[in-house]
Design a protein around this motif. Sequence first.
Motif, mmCIF file in Angstrom:
data_model
loop_
_atom_site.group_PDB
_atom_site.id
_atom_site.type_symbol
_atom_site.label_atom_id
_atom_site.label_comp_id
_atom_site.label_asym_id
_atom_site.label_seq_id
_atom_site.Cartn_x
_atom_site.Cartn_y
_atom_site.Cartn_z
ATOM 1 N N HIS A 47 -17.926 -111.600 -3.809
ATOM 2 C CA HIS A 47 -17.736 -110.282 -3.404
ATOM 3 C C HIS A 47 -16.511 -110.209 -2.689
ATOM 4 C CE1 HIS A 47 -22.463 -110.100 -3.653
ATOM 5 N NE2 HIS A 47 -22.239 -111.044 -3.152
ATOM 6 N N GLY A 48 -16.123 -108.992 -2.522
ATOM 7 C CA GLY A 48 -14.857 -108.362 -1.976
ATOM 8 C C GLY A 48 -15.069 -107.511 -0.994
ATOM 9 N N TYR A 49 -14.492 -107.521 0.350
ATOM 10 C CA TYR A 49 -14.742 -106.650 1.131
ATOM 11 C C TYR A 49 -13.251 -106.179 1.915
ATOM 12 C CZ TYR A 49 -19.623 -107.504 0.453
ATOM 13 O OH TYR A 49 -20.971 -107.771 0.184
ATOM 14 N N VAL A 50 -13.331 -105.073 2.302
ATOM 15 C CA VAL A 50 -12.083 -104.297 3.088
ATOM 16 C C VAL A 50 -12.660 -104.366 4.653
ATOM 17 C CG1 VAL A 50 -10.447 -102.488 3.419
ATOM 18 C CG2 VAL A 50 -11.188 -103.074 1.186
ATOM 19 N N ILE A 51 -11.806 -104.958 5.543
ATOM 20 C CA ILE A 51 -11.853 -105.042 6.939
ATOM 21 C C ILE A 51 -11.635 -103.575 7.545
ATOM 22 C CG2 ILE A 51 -11.270 -106.155 9.171
ATOM 23 C CD1 ILE A 51 -12.764 -107.891 7.296
ATOM 24 N N LEU A 52 -12.319 -103.146 8.226
ATOM 25 C CA LEU A 52 -12.233 -101.598 8.656
ATOM 26 C C LEU A 52 -12.133 -101.690 10.307
ATOM 27 C CD1 LEU A 52 -15.014 -99.816 6.748
ATOM 28 C CD2 LEU A 52 -12.815 -100.031 6.055
ATOM 29 N N SER A 53 -12.410 -102.461 10.903
ATOM 30 C CA SER A 53 -12.076 -102.428 12.483
ATOM 31 C C SER A 53 -11.416 -103.804 12.775
ATOM 32 C CB SER A 53 -13.515 -102.691 13.043
ATOM 33 O OG SER A 53 -14.263 -103.728 13.042
ATOM 34 N N GLY A 54 -10.985 -103.744 14.071
ATOM 35 C CA GLY A 54 -9.937 -104.822 14.688
ATOM 36 C C GLY A 54 -11.083 -105.749 15.465
ATOM 37 N N SER A 55 -12.135 -105.899 15.293
ATOM 38 C CA SER A 55 -13.076 -106.840 15.936
ATOM 39 C C SER A 55 -12.728 -108.385 15.667
ATOM 40 C CB SER A 55 -14.511 -106.592 15.586
ATOM 41 O OG SER A 55 -14.769 -106.840 14.442
ATOM 42 N N MET A 56 -11.803 -108.514 14.938
ATOM 43 C CA MET A 56 -11.531 -109.910 14.162
ATOM 44 C C MET A 56 -10.178 -110.247 14.465
ATOM 45 S SD MET A 56 -13.871 -112.158 13.668
ATOM 46 C CE MET A 56 -12.959 -113.257 12.802
ATOM 47 N N GLU A 57 -9.307 -109.543 15.260
ATOM 48 C CA GLU A 57 -7.937 -109.637 15.211
ATOM 49 C C GLU A 57 -7.676 -110.702 16.121
ATOM 50 O OE1 GLU A 57 -6.350 -105.785 16.362
ATOM 51 O OE2 GLU A 57 -5.482 -105.371 14.581
ATOM 52 N N PRO A 58 -6.719 -111.652 16.020
ATOM 53 C CA PRO A 58 -5.635 -111.282 14.960
ATOM 54 C C PRO A 58 -5.901 -112.052 13.856
ATOM 55 C CG PRO A 58 -5.154 -113.164 16.466
ATOM 56 C CD PRO A 58 -6.343 -112.653 16.859
ATOM 57 N N ALA A 59 -7.081 -112.850 13.643
ATOM 58 C CA ALA A 59 -7.188 -113.268 12.157
ATOM 59 C C ALA A 59 -7.328 -112.433 11.068
ATOM 60 C CB ALA A 59 -8.444 -114.233 12.327
ATOM 61 N N LEU A 60 -7.962 -111.420 11.503
ATOM 62 C CA LEU A 60 -8.175 -110.308 10.314
ATOM 63 C C LEU A 60 -7.947 -108.871 11.129
ATOM 64 C CD1 LEU A 60 -11.647 -111.366 8.779
ATOM 65 C CD2 LEU A 60 -9.389 -111.951 7.998
ATOM 66 N N SER A 61 -7.115 -108.040 10.267
ATOM 67 C CA SER A 61 -6.652 -106.926 10.707
ATOM 68 C C SER A 61 -7.337 -105.545 9.839
ATOM 69 C CB SER A 61 -5.202 -106.826 10.826
ATOM 70 O OG SER A 61 -4.510 -107.664 11.654
ATOM 71 N N PRO A 62 -7.328 -104.413 10.073
ATOM 72 C CA PRO A 62 -7.923 -103.439 9.504
ATOM 73 C C PRO A 62 -6.997 -103.370 8.112
ATOM 74 C CG PRO A 62 -7.928 -102.696 11.852
ATOM 75 C CD PRO A 62 -7.336 -104.036 11.831
ATOM 76 N N GLY A 63 -7.556 -103.217 7.197
ATOM 77 C CA GLY A 63 -6.805 -103.226 5.911
ATOM 78 C C GLY A 63 -6.497 -104.479 5.246
#
Length: 345
Positions: A47-63
């Motif tokens: 599967h592939g998904y786009v991150i929409l929120s900043g709850s996982m920053e700085p590891a994952l950012s929106p976009g």
Amino acid sequence: MSPLGRLRSANSSRARKVAVALAGVLLVAAVVPFVVFAVPQVVGADHGYVILSGSMEPALSPGDVVIVAATAEVAAGDIVTFDDGNEVPTTHRVVGTQDGQFVTKGDANEEPDSRLVARESLVGKVVLTIPLVGHVILWANTPTGYVAMVVAPLALLLVTELYSWARRGDAADTAPDGVDDTENEDDAPAASTDADQADDAEAAAAEADAETDTEAEADADTDAEADPETDAETPSRAGTVAVAVADLKLTLLASGTLLAYAGWNVYGEVTVAAAPDPVSVGAATAGGLGLLFAGWVTVGAWHRARTADDSGSASATEPLAAETDGGTDTGGEPDADGADAEADR
């Protein structure tokens, strides 16, 4: 061409090849992330998904885009995507286990998630992260973005191909003039030589018999008939427009990529919503038509090349047959030269 001109031409050709190779590398680098997102199976994921929120920053950012594998083993510290009952799955980090279920928490959140995540609710483990690509994907999913990303490249490709074909057509139209001028200049000294040879031939013809005169006239007629045929071939070649093999390959690649991507979107929309988006259907149709057109041009060029080869083989054997027929008495009756010879005897 002078040595300096040949050197400049070689340098220009080398620079053009380097530019084409660089453009190809950049194109592949730009397309690969979107291919991985659309078809995560190419990297062994699901599967592939786009991150929409900043709850996982700085590891994952929106976009950012996350690629998820459903069969990967999950342990504390892994980032997982799970179904929490919302329309969009959630991607958080596993911080522990409790009663056989996972405790998850966003890196930017102070407290763990209030609900435990059962194993059957897991979508999978994040195995690959692609930064920033999600911004383009989210914009492309809007009607405006989808049309712009589909129509603009196709229009640019069409304009480029038409411009290239027009330039080749102009070059083909002007080429015969230069060839004719050169041939006329080369023929000028040859004309005087032919005149001298004609005078010698007349002097020799006065002392030759009738059969020698007849053979000389036949040779002259043959030369006179050969020149119009050669001249007549030039306009037909000038009226043709050549299509480079690289252009055909580029058109086939672009149309095939568009058709595959739009077809994949149509399949996903039918699976999720039971009805495809009209924009996806239009893009798939445009890709299919472009693929058919490029294939038709390719097949037509191949067929014309085969026909030209067959015609060239046939024309190469015709002079031999003509010479054999001219020297053989097929009807059993004496020809005009034979009758004159009999009359002389």
